[in-house]
Design an enzyme around this catalytic site. Sequence first.
Site, PDB file in Angstrom:
ATOM      1  N   HIS A  38       0.804  -1.217   0.000  1.00 10.97           N
ATOM      2  CA  HIS A  38       0.000   0.000   0.000  1.00 10.97           C
ATOM      3  C   HIS A  38       0.838   1.269   0.000  1.00 10.97           C
ATOM      4  O   HIS A  38       1.941   1.284   0.533  1.00 10.97           O
ATOM      5  CB  HIS A  38      -0.911   0.029   1.227  1.00 10.97           C
ATOM      6  CG  HIS A  38      -1.955  -1.043   1.168  1.00 10.97           C
ATOM      7  ND1 HIS A  38      -2.331  -1.778   2.268  1.00 10.97           N
ATOM      8  CD2 HIS A  38      -2.674  -1.526   0.136  1.00 10.97           C
ATOM      9  CE1 HIS A  38      -3.254  -2.648   1.912  1.00 10.97           C
ATOM     10  NE2 HIS A  38      -3.478  -2.514   0.629  1.00 10.97           N
ATOM     11  N   ALA A  68      -2.275   0.704  25.935  1.00  6.07           N
ATOM     12  CA  ALA A  68      -3.562   1.395  26.106  1.00  6.07           C
ATOM     13  C   ALA A  68      -4.682   0.448  26.521  1.00  6.07           C
ATOM     14  O   ALA A  68      -5.803   0.869  26.752  1.00  6.07           O
ATOM     15  CB  ALA A  68      -3.932   2.104  24.808  1.00  6.07           C
ATOM     16  N   PRO A  78      -1.785  -9.597  20.099  1.00  3.87           N
ATOM     17  CA  PRO A  78      -1.068 -10.882  20.116  1.00  3.87           C
ATOM     18  C   PRO A  78       0.440 -10.661  19.986  1.00  3.87           C
ATOM     19  O   PRO A  78       0.881  -9.550  19.671  1.00  3.87           O
ATOM     20  CB  PRO A  78      -1.623 -11.608  18.899  1.00  3.87           C
ATOM     21  CG  PRO A  78      -2.135 -10.543  18.004  1.00  3.87           C
ATOM     22  CD  PRO A  78      -2.543  -9.388  18.868  1.00  3.87           C
TER      23      PRO A  78
END
Length: 615
Positions: free
Chosen positions: A273, A295, A300
């Site tokens: 991208h 936060a 994972p």
Amino acid sequence: MKDYELFTRDTKAFVYGSQTRAVQRMLDFDYMCRRDSPSVVAMITPERGGFEKFFWGTREIRIPRIRSIGEAVDLFPAADVLVNFASQRSAFDVTMEALEADTIWTIAVIAEGVPERQARILAAAAKEKRKWIIGPATVGGIKAGAFKIGNTAGTMENIRMAKLYRPGSVGFVSVSGGMSNEAYNIIARTTDGLNEGIAIGGDAYPGSTLLDHLLRYEKNPEIKLLVCLGEVGGTAEYEIAEAMKDGRIKKPLVIWVTGTCAKVLPGQVQFGHAGAKAGSEIETADAKNAALREAGAVVPDSFDDYHLRIKETYERLVADGTITPAVDFDPPQIPMDYKQAVAEGLIRRPTHFVSTICDERGEVHSYAGVPIDDVIEERYGIGGVIGLLWFKRVIPPHAREFLEMVIQIIADHGPAVSGAHNTIVAARAGKDLLSSLVSGILTIGPRFGGAVNGAAEHFLYGLRSNLSPREFVDAMKKKNVRIQGIGHRLHTVENPDKRVEILKGFAKENFRATPLLDYALSVEEVTTKKKANLILNVDGCIGVLLVDLLKELGFGDDEIDRMIAMGTFNALFVLGRSIGLIGHYFDQNRLEQGLYRHPLDDILYDVPERPEEVG
Ligand code: ACO
Ligand code: LMR
């Protein structure tokens, strides 16, 4: 509609661009979700109007093609979504125009490569109008059981396996469309399914951000678990971390920022991208994953554990009663397209047509198995082509020459004969080429030009019945049947028909034998004794010689009888004479001839004064 909801089971959308496959996929999805009506109300295609046919289940429906956004919104004010498949060049203009339309609230911009400057303008314009842009450079998104943008989620099989035909409890958002398909499968395996999934697109300035969609999901009571896939590059994921810290996001969030492998690759790596490159340390996937973990997000250790973390979090929410798992059902089957089923060898059906003379399916089409380039290279000529298409044989040169000679000889016989006369009258009445031609052709019959068939039949009857010419003539007279192929209005023994002479001469020289011609000539000897104009005429000569030729080419009596029954012999006259009739049509046109009216003094008027009343 609630402010957190972009799509429902009643969403109506426009698709901009000729993306018929994408539209069909959207409709198939709608059907699978048991929606009451299709989500696509119109395609917007400036290049053409009209309509396009699509399937709704097994039934065909029509969807209009409308040339402009303005017209489309006037006609369908209930449509509030535009799936914009416009090219990179026009995506910006189309989206800006749609943002101006009062009734369009959500626009998915599919095009890749929209310049960053334009993307920023679009995002700002949408925010100002409190509208939504998904993309650019995205596959779109999906509201499970309700609405799907374009090609989102891949094949119908994939959609069925990922249970996207009914809503679950998970709100998902990602950058990448490709990764979202993978995520939908993971979510289906580990939870009660997706509720909504959006791919925001991989450009540096998306029209809506990961956080924008997570905040929508936060407000949506149907969504209990947030799942997200971020990407290396940019700082959007820090906005999510902030929102978690300041309480705007309270629902559990499982998130992984992809691109952690960038650190083991040399230099600054640009992933697929436009936005996927880390310009500084804080834009790396590792830094962002760490901030999110801090936060309070479930992050994972690697993508390998992503599904485990989603599963655990989901199960916890079920255990504490937050989620009551969605009930599953069997969605309706989407019928496979006929072409695909045939290609996969799954279905068969009897054909409605059989053709044994021509096949157009190959690279080059063939006449009776001979490719047309061979027909030209090997100089089959018109005669050879007739041999292939009418008789399904490669006929020898003298047979080709004979057929071509017939066509040339009978191409025209002046303006006075029945066929030409009719064509001329029709042409002068202002009729078009086809009508004038057909009006001439339709006069071909048992008295004019159409005696070729009958002649073959009559003379064959005499010969096969072993009748002497005299017996034959008498037998026909007894039956009160005129011998077809005998007699001419103009030509007589003294004024022979040159065409007949030419044909006879050619046959005598080139045919192996001419038994039927010989028989007809001996009949002629009998008839001309009665009247000089009862000669073997051109129709008769063609008819008997064609029989002699076909016999020589190996056709049996049965086959020849069948050809007579089909009118094969007259066909040669029809074909040849059409050349002349077309010529007469052109001639009259060039001469600008006016309407023909027959002179009254050329008609015998013998009308009774007034018939007596009967009864
Ligand atoms: N077989 C037997 N007797 C015939 C035939 C025939 N084909 N044609 C005419 N006669 C007889 C008539 O019965 C009549 O006998 P009669 O005097 O004892 O009454 C006499 O010959 C003259 O008949 P007409 O009708 O005056 O002949 P006409 O010259 O008008 O007809 C026509 C010409 C129409 C071609 C006629 O001969 C005929 O019908 N022939 C058969 C059809 C045919 O071959 N048409 C193709 C012509 S060629 C072409 O169009 C390209
Ligand atoms: C023709 O070829 O059209 C002619 O033989 C018929 C006719 O009436 O002369």
